[in-house]
Design a protein around this motif. Sequence first.
Motif, mmCIF file in Angstrom:
data_model
loop_
_atom_site.group_PDB
_atom_site.id
_atom_site.type_symbol
_atom_site.label_atom_id
_atom_site.label_comp_id
_atom_site.label_asym_id
_atom_site.label_seq_id
_atom_site.Cartn_x
_atom_site.Cartn_y
_atom_site.Cartn_z
ATOM 1 N N HIS A 50 0.840 -1.191 0.000
ATOM 2 C CA HIS A 50 0.000 0.000 0.000
ATOM 3 C C HIS A 50 0.882 1.251 0.000
ATOM 4 O O HIS A 50 0.639 2.201 -0.741
ATOM 5 C CB HIS A 50 -0.925 -0.012 1.225
ATOM 6 N N ASP A 51 1.934 1.244 0.816
ATOM 7 C CA ASP A 51 2.856 2.389 0.916
ATOM 8 C C ASP A 51 3.500 2.732 -0.422
ATOM 9 O O ASP A 51 3.631 3.893 -0.776
ATOM 10 C CB ASP A 51 3.979 2.088 1.928
ATOM 11 N N ILE A 52 3.955 1.709 -1.143
ATOM 12 C CA ILE A 52 4.633 1.990 -2.412
ATOM 13 C C ILE A 52 3.655 1.925 -3.590
ATOM 14 O O ILE A 52 4.058 1.908 -4.743
ATOM 15 C CB ILE A 52 5.826 1.036 -2.652
ATOM 16 N N GLN A 91 5.878 -8.353 -11.876
ATOM 17 C CA GLN A 91 7.126 -7.595 -11.892
ATOM 18 C C GLN A 91 7.153 -6.612 -10.719
ATOM 19 O O GLN A 91 8.188 -6.453 -10.066
ATOM 20 C CB GLN A 91 7.244 -6.849 -13.234
ATOM 21 N N ALA A 92 6.004 -5.977 -10.455
ATOM 22 C CA ALA A 92 5.928 -5.030 -9.339
ATOM 23 C C ALA A 92 6.228 -5.730 -8.022
ATOM 24 O O ALA A 92 6.923 -5.187 -7.159
ATOM 25 C CB ALA A 92 4.548 -4.368 -9.302
ATOM 26 N N ILE A 93 5.702 -6.960 -7.883
ATOM 27 C CA ILE A 93 5.950 -7.731 -6.653
ATOM 28 C C ILE A 93 7.446 -8.051 -6.546
ATOM 29 O O ILE A 93 8.051 -7.953 -5.476
ATOM 30 C CB ILE A 93 5.140 -9.049 -6.632
ATOM 31 N N ALA A 94 8.047 -8.403 -7.692
ATOM 32 C CA ALA A 94 9.474 -8.723 -7.688
ATOM 33 C C ALA A 94 10.304 -7.506 -7.289
ATOM 34 O O ALA A 94 11.235 -7.603 -6.483
ATOM 35 C CB ALA A 94 9.902 -9.240 -9.062
ATOM 36 N N VAL A 95 9.949 -6.336 -7.834
ATOM 37 C CA VAL A 95 10.663 -5.102 -7.479
ATOM 38 C C VAL A 95 10.416 -4.771 -6.005
ATOM 39 O O VAL A 95 11.337 -4.428 -5.259
ATOM 40 C CB VAL A 95 10.217 -3.923 -8.379
ATOM 41 N N ALA A 96 9.158 -4.895 -5.606
ATOM 42 C CA ALA A 96 8.801 -4.586 -4.215
ATOM 43 C C ALA A 96 9.579 -5.478 -3.258
ATOM 44 O O ALA A 96 10.068 -5.027 -2.224
ATOM 45 C CB ALA A 96 7.298 -4.781 -4.003
ATOM 46 N N THR A 138 13.203 -4.397 -2.781
ATOM 47 C CA THR A 138 13.472 -3.140 -2.072
ATOM 48 C C THR A 138 12.771 -3.066 -0.717
ATOM 49 O O THR A 138 12.648 -2.009 -0.133
ATOM 50 C CB THR A 138 13.006 -1.940 -2.920
ATOM 51 N N ARG A 139 12.312 -4.211 -0.228
ATOM 52 C CA ARG A 139 11.521 -4.179 0.996
ATOM 53 C C ARG A 139 12.329 -3.729 2.218
ATOM 54 O O ARG A 139 11.857 -2.969 3.045
ATOM 55 C CB ARG A 139 10.893 -5.547 1.261
ATOM 56 N N ARG A 140 13.547 -4.190 2.304
ATOM 57 C CA ARG A 140 14.340 -3.806 3.480
ATOM 58 C C ARG A 140 14.772 -2.343 3.357
ATOM 59 O O ARG A 140 15.005 -1.839 2.267
ATOM 60 C CB ARG A 140 15.578 -4.697 3.589
ATOM 61 N N ASP A 141 14.923 -1.672 4.496
ATOM 62 C CA ASP A 141 15.277 -0.252 4.476
ATOM 63 C C ASP A 141 16.721 -0.024 4.077
ATOM 64 O O ASP A 141 17.071 1.035 3.586
ATOM 65 C CB ASP A 141 15.020 0.362 5.859
ATOM 66 N N ASP A 142 17.579 -1.011 4.304
ATOM 67 C CA ASP A 142 18.999 -0.794 4.031
ATOM 68 C C ASP A 142 19.396 -1.154 2.600
ATOM 69 O O ASP A 142 20.569 -1.306 2.304
ATOM 70 C CB ASP A 142 19.865 -1.560 5.044
ATOM 71 N N VAL A 143 18.405 -1.270 1.706
ATOM 72 C CA VAL A 143 18.736 -1.526 0.306
ATOM 73 C C VAL A 143 19.263 -0.253 -0.330
ATOM 74 O O VAL A 143 18.618 0.789 -0.284
ATOM 75 C CB VAL A 143 17.496 -2.025 -0.471
ATOM 76 N N LYS A 144 20.468 -0.308 -0.886
ATOM 77 C CA LYS A 144 21.073 0.887 -1.474
ATOM 78 C C LYS A 144 21.089 0.815 -2.998
ATOM 79 O O LYS A 144 20.952 1.808 -3.678
ATOM 80 C CB LYS A 144 22.512 1.037 -0.951
ATOM 81 N N GLN A 190 10.775 4.942 -10.441
ATOM 82 C CA GLN A 190 11.125 6.338 -10.205
ATOM 83 C C GLN A 190 10.793 6.797 -8.795
ATOM 84 O O GLN A 190 11.552 7.530 -8.178
ATOM 85 C CB GLN A 190 10.485 7.222 -11.275
ATOM 86 N N SER A 191 9.671 6.301 -8.262
ATOM 87 C CA SER A 191 9.324 6.720 -6.908
ATOM 88 C C SER A 191 10.289 6.095 -5.894
ATOM 89 O O SER A 191 10.654 6.720 -4.907
ATOM 90 C CB SER A 191 7.863 6.388 -6.589
ATOM 91 N N LEU A 192 10.739 4.867 -6.163
ATOM 92 C CA LEU A 192 11.704 4.234 -5.253
ATOM 93 C C LEU A 192 13.037 4.970 -5.285
ATOM 94 O O LEU A 192 13.682 5.166 -4.261
ATOM 95 C CB LEU A 192 11.904 2.757 -5.613
ATOM 96 N N ALA A 193 13.442 5.409 -6.488
ATOM 97 C CA ALA A 193 14.712 6.117 -6.625
ATOM 98 C C ALA A 193 14.645 7.475 -5.921
ATOM 99 O O ALA A 193 15.560 7.846 -5.191
ATOM 100 C CB ALA A 193 15.059 6.292 -8.092
ATOM 101 N N LYS A 194 13.556 8.199 -6.161
ATOM 102 C CA LYS A 194 13.467 9.547 -5.597
ATOM 103 C C LYS A 194 13.143 9.516 -4.106
ATOM 104 O O LYS A 194 13.799 10.163 -3.312
ATOM 105 C CB LYS A 194 12.378 10.369 -6.319
ATOM 106 N N LYS A 195 12.121 8.751 -3.743
ATOM 107 C CA LYS A 195 11.656 8.815 -2.353
ATOM 108 C C LYS A 195 12.566 8.074 -1.398
ATOM 109 O O LYS A 195 12.822 8.523 -0.290
ATOM 110 C CB LYS A 195 10.232 8.231 -2.241
#
Lengths: 266, 346
Positions: free
Chosen positions: A140-142, A162-167, A170-176, A200-205
């Motif tokens: 819901h957040d992303i 694909q969205a689930i795979a990306v999600a 990047t689920r953990r906070d320490d993903v760089k 794009q939202s993952l990169a920016k936010k």
Amino acid sequence: MTEDAVAESGSREPVMRVEGITKSFGAVKVLRGVDLHLEAGEVLGVVGANGAGKSTLVKIITGYEVPDGGQMYLDGKPVQLRSVQDARSHGIETVFQDLALVDQLSVYHNLFLNREMTTGGRLRFLNNRRMRDDARRYLHDIQVDIPSVDVPVEKLSGGQRQAIAVARATRRDDVKILLLDEPLAAMGAREAKLIIDLVQSLAKKRGVSMVVIDHNYTHIFELCDRVNVVEQGRVVLDKRTKDTSLAELTEFMVSSYRQQIEEDSA
Amino acid sequence: MRGKFWQSRLLQGQELVIALIGVALAIFFGVYSSAFSSVSNLSTLSSYVAPIMIVGIAEVFVLTLGEIDLSVGEVYVLSPFLVVYLKDAGLGVVAGTIVTLLICAAIGCINGLITVHLGVPSFITTLGTVFALQGIVLLSSNGIQINPAGAGTIANVLGGWTYSSILWALAIAVLGYVIFRRTTFGLHITAVGGNQTASGESGIKVGAVKVWCFVLCSLLGGFVGLLDGYRIGSLNPGTDGLVLMFYGVAAAVIGGTALTGGRGTMIGAAIGAIVLGVLEDGFNIIGINAFAYQLVLGLAILGAMVLNVQLELVRSGKGGGVYGSFARLVLRSRRAGRRPQEQGSS
């Protein structure tokens, strides 16, 4: 990426830098000394023909393959990745071309695959309720919209999967750093939009730096801040997407392809 | 609401279908012959069901991986002999039993290691193990029937008492269910069977998961061998372990476990074992001849398999053969019946 951000990151060590990476499989030299860098919060596109070595490059950066030579630096520090687990502990995650989802498992089990929430200490009982709640909140957040986290992923559309795979990556906070191998392959325009927005939202936010591997230039221009062209196991072009165009890139690829044919026939 | 639950259950898993078939069979045999519902038959039924159930549970571990263990039945034949040999070598029955189970686990470990690290398909690996173990049993026993080691409490607990086998079987089914559905290890079995590459990429130790499944399978095979040894009271080196193994695989598959991997159900295997036991026991009681029994059993397994595969094909929208059109019809009529409800709710 804004001008300020570029200026700021320009003064810092890149998040990731690789120098002179080589890799052979038997007699085939797949990578012949790749140099590449990735700035913070940047989306870098890596393009090249089939067999140029893109996928091998991804596998090395994610610890799935160990390079024969060369050096990798994370935040300026030299590192050697020995396994996927090792790469992950350095904050590097991947979404592979084959999606890396298990069709038969539910969305939330896929999101937590091999990082399950458990109870009972060493007995490692699944804490399904917590995983389910967590998965629902996170998606819901992303803004990933799926019917339910309980359905097996085989019931979802290509874009949703694909969205689930990306999600998941990047689920953990320490993903760089996130590597995406052909994230828009075999996807309709609407589905692709879903992934483009998500990336794009993952990169920016969340400030996740990304490497996108693709052989479709249109996708690269939609997704990326900068583009690198890989040919015969080397990076032969490095440009910001705003400083180049689809036409220029295509022309570059075609002319070098022609040159290659001439060399081969000579 | 209840109708919807029923339908979704019927569509999602085969456990319920096979449970209903089991109940129908039990009612049929019960009505046909009063002997079927007698107390004394309950013990006979238990002795049919228990070994199939345990071997079925054992096979679910490997079948879900997309592998198979053909040798579990030979481990079953070997294990009670091992206890006798170890006793002859001076070990106590309890210690001998423990060592025997460790040896059985080791056989599974070897199966797993050869399959995983030498890349031999498990069908071939475990087929080799079948012949090797048959040879070991025949050589070591000289082909002579012997009595199981030990008597009294340990023998009674391990299958000697009438209902001990079935209690063990039910306990193992519950344990199998918990491991399979409630633990990380269980989830990883399904993950590896469903998408091995993806599982490896997520960092799951695919090889280790597989080897452990073979270990569990062989361990359970050895254990049920002990149970049957003490129940029957004599050990026959000529016992054909393949028969029990195939019953176990049949129970698992009838219950809804996919031979292709990625889908397994412990409850399904347990119910499948009960159905096979009821069939065997029921046919004996109503006096059908053994040849007809084999025929009916064969057709039943074949029918269940066709249903399994075709429903799966239709569900995933990949068509399906002649039967597929029937399966599609079934699904469509169910959907048609459900439509008004769905419109009402959305």
